[in-house]
Design an enzyme around this catalytic site. Structure first.
Site, PDB file in Angstrom:
ATOM      1  N   GLY A 119     -19.589  13.103   2.199  1.00  0.00           N
ATOM      2  CA  GLY A 119     -19.676  12.243   3.796  1.00  0.00           C
ATOM      3  C   GLY A 119     -18.765  10.635   3.904  1.00  0.00           C
ATOM      4  N   GLY A 121     -15.896   8.081   1.492  1.00  0.00           N
ATOM      5  CA  GLY A 121     -15.496   7.213   0.026  1.00  0.00           C
ATOM      6  C   GLY A 121     -15.098   5.918   0.334  1.00  0.00           C
ATOM      7  CB  ILE A 147     -12.779  14.817  -8.000  1.00  0.00           C
ATOM      8  CG1 ILE A 147     -14.434  14.046  -6.604  1.00  0.00           C
ATOM      9  CG2 ILE A 147     -13.305  13.905  -9.752  1.00  0.00           C
ATOM     10  CD1 ILE A 147     -14.122  12.772  -6.741  1.00  0.00           C
ATOM     11  CB  THR A 148      -7.982  12.627  -9.441  1.00  0.00           C
ATOM     12  OG1 THR A 148      -8.192  11.914  -8.331  1.00  0.00           O
ATOM     13  CG2 THR A 148      -6.897  12.343 -11.033  1.00  0.00           C
ATOM     14  NE  ARG A 235      -9.742  -1.096  -5.263  1.00  0.00           N
ATOM     15  CZ  ARG A 235     -11.345  -1.964  -4.869  1.00  0.00           C
ATOM     16  NH1 ARG A 235     -10.944  -2.946  -5.439  1.00  0.00           N
ATOM     17  NH2 ARG A 235     -12.029  -0.209  -3.928  1.00  0.00           N
ATOM     18  NE  ARG A 259      26.762  10.666  -2.014  1.00  0.00           N
ATOM     19  CZ  ARG A 259      24.968  10.503  -2.934  1.00  0.00           C
ATOM     20  NH1 ARG A 259      24.813  10.278  -3.558  1.00  0.00           N
ATOM     21  NH2 ARG A 259      24.345  10.436  -1.794  1.00  0.00           N
ATOM     22  N   GLY A 330      19.452  10.452   4.963  1.00  0.00           N
ATOM     23  CA  GLY A 330      19.230  12.076   6.095  1.00  0.00           C
ATOM     24  C   GLY A 330      19.345  12.766   5.145  1.00  0.00           C
ATOM     25  CD  GLU A 352      -8.303   4.888  -8.023  1.00  0.00           C
ATOM     26  OE1 GLU A 352      -9.040   3.583  -9.052  1.00  0.00           O
ATOM     27  OE2 GLU A 352      -8.586   5.883  -8.128  1.00  0.00           O
ATOM     28  CD  GLU A 356      -7.093   0.852   6.934  1.00  0.00           C
ATOM     29  OE1 GLU A 356      -7.131   1.915   6.292  1.00  0.00           O
ATOM     30  OE2 GLU A 356      -5.923   1.223   7.757  1.00  0.00           O
TER      31      GLU A 356
HETATM   32  C1  LIG Z   1      -5.166  12.723  -3.855  1.00  0.00           C
HETATM   33  C2  LIG Z   1      -6.377  12.001  -3.764  1.00  0.00           C
HETATM   34  C3  LIG Z   1      -7.211  11.589  -4.815  1.00  0.00           C
HETATM   35  C4  LIG Z   1      -8.567  11.435  -5.104  1.00  0.00           C
HETATM   36  N1  LIG Z   1      -9.126  11.149  -6.584  1.00  0.00           N
HETATM   37  C5  LIG Z   1     -10.407  10.440  -5.669  1.00  0.00           C
HETATM   38  C6  LIG Z   1     -10.935  10.634  -7.284  1.00  0.00           C
HETATM   39  O1  LIG Z   1     -10.604  10.880  -8.549  1.00  0.00           O
HETATM   40  N2  LIG Z   1     -12.796  10.214  -7.378  1.00  0.00           N
HETATM   41  C7  LIG Z   1     -13.226   9.593  -6.214  1.00  0.00           C
HETATM   42  O2  LIG Z   1     -14.128   8.642  -6.679  1.00  0.00           O
HETATM   43  N3  LIG Z   1     -12.144   9.629  -4.848  1.00  0.00           N
HETATM   44  C8  LIG Z   1     -11.231  10.231  -5.051  1.00  0.00           C
HETATM   45  N4  LIG Z   1     -10.078  10.057  -3.944  1.00  0.00           N
HETATM   46  C9  LIG Z   1     -10.815   9.820  -2.894  1.00  0.00           C
HETATM   47  C10 LIG Z   1     -10.600   8.725  -2.178  1.00  0.00           C
HETATM   48  O3  LIG Z   1     -10.895   7.438  -2.821  1.00  0.00           O
HETATM   49  C11 LIG Z   1     -10.855   7.984  -0.870  1.00  0.00           C
HETATM   50  O4  LIG Z   1     -10.437   8.920  -0.024  1.00  0.00           O
HETATM   51  C12 LIG Z   1     -11.197   6.609  -0.259  1.00  0.00           C
HETATM   52  O5  LIG Z   1     -11.618   5.977  -0.786  1.00  0.00           O
HETATM   53  C13 LIG Z   1     -10.913   7.089   1.188  1.00  0.00           C
HETATM   54  O6  LIG Z   1     -12.054   7.688   1.526  1.00  0.00           O
HETATM   55  P1  LIG Z   1     -12.206   8.763   2.753  1.00  0.00           P
HETATM   56  O7  LIG Z   1     -10.958   9.265   2.508  1.00  0.00           O
HETATM   57  O8  LIG Z   1     -13.533   8.935   2.843  1.00  0.00           O
HETATM   58  O9  LIG Z   1     -12.195   7.681   4.114  1.00  0.00           O
HETATM   59  P2  LIG Z   1     -13.033   6.857   4.280  1.00  0.00           P
HETATM   60  O10 LIG Z   1     -13.930   6.359   3.937  1.00  0.00           O
HETATM   61  O11 LIG Z   1     -13.832   7.920   5.872  1.00  0.00           O
HETATM   62  O12 LIG Z   1     -12.183   6.110   5.847  1.00  0.00           O
HETATM   63  C14 LIG Z   1     -11.378   6.363   6.815  1.00  0.00           C
HETATM   64  C15 LIG Z   1     -10.802   5.537   7.304  1.00  0.00           C
HETATM   65  O13 LIG Z   1     -11.495   4.793   7.897  1.00  0.00           O
HETATM   66  C16 LIG Z   1     -11.365   2.998   6.903  1.00  0.00           C
HETATM   67  N5  LIG Z   1     -11.969   2.414   7.116  1.00  0.00           N
HETATM   68  C17 LIG Z   1     -13.869   3.206   6.675  1.00  0.00           C
HETATM   69  N6  LIG Z   1     -14.390   1.737   6.723  1.00  0.00           N
HETATM   70  C18 LIG Z   1     -14.166   1.074   6.693  1.00  0.00           C
HETATM   71  C19 LIG Z   1     -14.407  -0.206   6.955  1.00  0.00           C
HETATM   72  N7  LIG Z   1     -14.936  -0.882   7.015  1.00  0.00           N
HETATM   73  N8  LIG Z   1     -13.751  -1.721   8.352  1.00  0.00           N
HETATM   74  C20 LIG Z   1     -12.524  -1.005   8.333  1.00  0.00           C
HETATM   75  N9  LIG Z   1     -11.810   0.460   8.222  1.00  0.00           N
HETATM   76  C21 LIG Z   1     -12.470   1.341   7.450  1.00  0.00           C
HETATM   77  C22 LIG Z   1     -10.418   3.612   5.800  1.00  0.00           C
HETATM   78  O14 LIG Z   1      -9.933   2.560   5.419  1.00  0.00           O
HETATM   79  C23 LIG Z   1     -10.070   4.952   6.906  1.00  0.00           C
HETATM   80  O15 LIG Z   1      -8.634   4.704   6.968  1.00  0.00           O
HETATM   81  C24 LIG Z   1      -8.872  10.123  -3.908  1.00  0.00           C
HETATM   82  C25 LIG Z   1      -8.687  10.820  -2.838  1.00  0.00           C
HETATM   83  C26 LIG Z   1      -7.682  11.698  -2.273  1.00  0.00           C
HETATM   84  C27 LIG Z   1      -6.485  11.388  -1.715  1.00  0.00           C
END
Ligand SMILES: Cc1cc2nc3c(=O)[nH]c(=O)nc-3n(C[C@H](O)[C@H](O)[C@H](O)COP(=O)(O)OP(=O)(O)OC[C@H]3O[C@@H](n4cnc5c(N)ncnc54)[C@H](O)[C@@H]3O)c2cc1C
Length: 375
Positions: A119, A121, A147-148, A235, A259, A330, A352, A356
């Site tokens: 739902g 992160g 989840i990493t 972070r 180069r 390039g 992390e 935003e």
């Molecule tokens: C490769 C990878 C590894 C990861 N590993 C882990 C892990 O080990 N453990 C873990 O728990 N998570 C992990 N994550 C998840 C990561 O932390 C989340 O993807 C991140 O927190 C964003 O959550 P979301 O993708 O659900 O996007 P959403 O929270 O749905 O956000 C979508 C967009 O809306 C923006 N947004 C959301 N809320 C607001 C607000 N209030 N105001 C303005 N803009 C907003 C966001 O900035 C984003 O651009 C991983 C992600 C990736 C891609």
């Protein structure tokens, strides 16, 4: 004020550079990226080489930077097997530290941190995975996403809802250590992600998973605060990953510039010089921010505003550097390391805490300070 690192950290950086030169190369990075394969052997070697020591956070910070400078997918895989350990270090019981931290500190086992859900992160307080007490255990149902170390971790620090507190969504969340071999625990590897493709990422499904009561970390209902404290630490490490990527992109721009100069392509070389100066300045600014944030953090005086600034700025520096490097080099950039650096850099702006979210944290803290001064 002294901007030089002490000798032991300078040596830690040199040792990480040595390891990267010996153990990471373009062919290998390309292969693991293409196959989306976790480099377990490299991870083990990094422990054997003595460069992974989370008891020494400064040394980890520069090590992460140097390994990501060589390649982010491999560098992160080699350094991320203790992901989430600080939650246990800071809030866990002596028994939990003894049992779980000892397994990961020497590289024998791998752990992960599971907060994000299908739902979303960013809205950590919106977690719906639930634990209900029954017969001396917590029965957990729900799902975690992205989840990493998801399919390779032996256990996870997991944020789970244990109570609904009306009007206070961030209350009622608790942190647990969840062993990945418990009945009802399914891991599904996620493939095809944009960047850091050598890292292992998975969806976790929990179907009536019985978690022992003694695996609750700290106090029930305090999990949200524990995880926010952790994000403040992690972070700073993401800032280091991003600085590594930006520096790696700059290294390749300088190679290209060298180069061009040798070939007498003066006009083009001049343009590349401006770009190199701009990127080098942004990297230096990112380092100053990240090291200042880390300095507060490692003295147990975290400054969330600085940490968020460091994470957001370093991530944006990485995407800027990788994109510009790709453009300026390039064909060789598009077919070489830089196309991977470009994809990897974008992940820094997402995990992390997205840029935003970091900026919302910075603005909220600035407003709080403003209100305190102007009351
Ligand atoms: C490769 C990878 C590894 C990861 N590993 C882990 C892990 O080990 N453990 C873990 O728990 N998570 C992990 N994550 C998840 C990561 O932390 C989340 O993807 C991140 O927190 C964003 O959550 P979301 O993708 O659900 O996007 P959403 O929270 O749905 O956000 C979508 C967009 O809306 C923006 N947004 C959301 N809320 C607001 C607000 N209030 N105001 C303005 N803009 C907003 C966001 O900035 C984003 O651009 C991983 C992600 C990736 C891609």
């Amino acid at each position: 004020m002294d901007f030089d690192f002490p000798e032991d950290i300078v040596n830690a950086r040199k040792k990480a550079q040595e390891f990267a030169r010996k153990e990471i190369n373009s062919e290998m990075a390309k292969k693991y990226d293409r196959l989306e394969k976790f480099p377990e052997e490299l991870r083990k070697k990094a422990f054997e080489y003595g460069i992974i020591d989370y008891q020494n956070p400064w040394s980890m910070l520069v090590t992460i930077e140097e390994l990501c400078r060589a390649d982010a997918g491999l560098g992160i895989s080699a350094t991320v097997s203790l992901f989430g350990a600080e939650v246990i270090m800071l809030f866990g019981s002596d028994e939990q530290k003894q049992k779980y931290l000892s397994m990961v500190q020497n590289g024998d086992k791998i752990m992960g941190l599971a907060v994000t859900e299908p739902g979303g992160g960013s809205d950590v307080a919106g977690i719906t995975t639930r634990a209900v007490e029954k017969d001396g255990k917590y029965i957990v149902n729900g799902a975690k996403m992205f989840i990493t170390n998801g399919t390779i971790a032996d256990f996870f620090v997991m944020l789970i809802r244990t109570e609904e507190v009306e009007g206070k969504r961030h209350h009622g969340l608790s942190a647990f250590i969840v062993d990945s071999d418990l009945p009802g625990f399914t891991k599904n590897k996620l493939s095809g992600k944009l960047g850091v493709r050598a890292t292992n990422t998975a969806e976790l499904i929990l179907d009536n998973v019985p978690v022992p009561k003694e695996n609750l970390i700290g106090e029930p209902g305090k999990g949200f605060y524990y995880i926010m404290t952790f994000f403040n630490i992690s972070r700073a490490y993401v800032a280091a990953q991003a600085i590594g990527i930006a520096q790696g992109a700059l290294d390749r721009i300088l190679e290209h510039l060298n180069r061009l100069t040798k070939e007498g392509k003066t006009a083009l070389a001049e343009e590349v010089q401006f770009l190199a100066s701009d990127i080098a300045t942004r990297i230096e600014a990112s380092r100053l921010l990240a090291y200042k944030a880390a300095s507060y953090l490692f003295q147990f005086r975290p400054n969330p505003t600085l940490t968020s600034m460091a994470k957001a700025y370093a991530s944006e520096t990485a995407t800027f550097a990788a994109e510009k490097a790709l453009e300026i080099t390039g064909y060789s950039g598009i077919t070489g390391d830089l196309e991977r650096f470009f994809r990897d850099s974008k992940i820094m702006e997402i995990w992390e805490g997205t840029s935003e979210i970091e900026k919302l944290i910075i603005a909220r803290n600035l407003l709080k300070e403003y209100a305190e001064v102007n009351q």
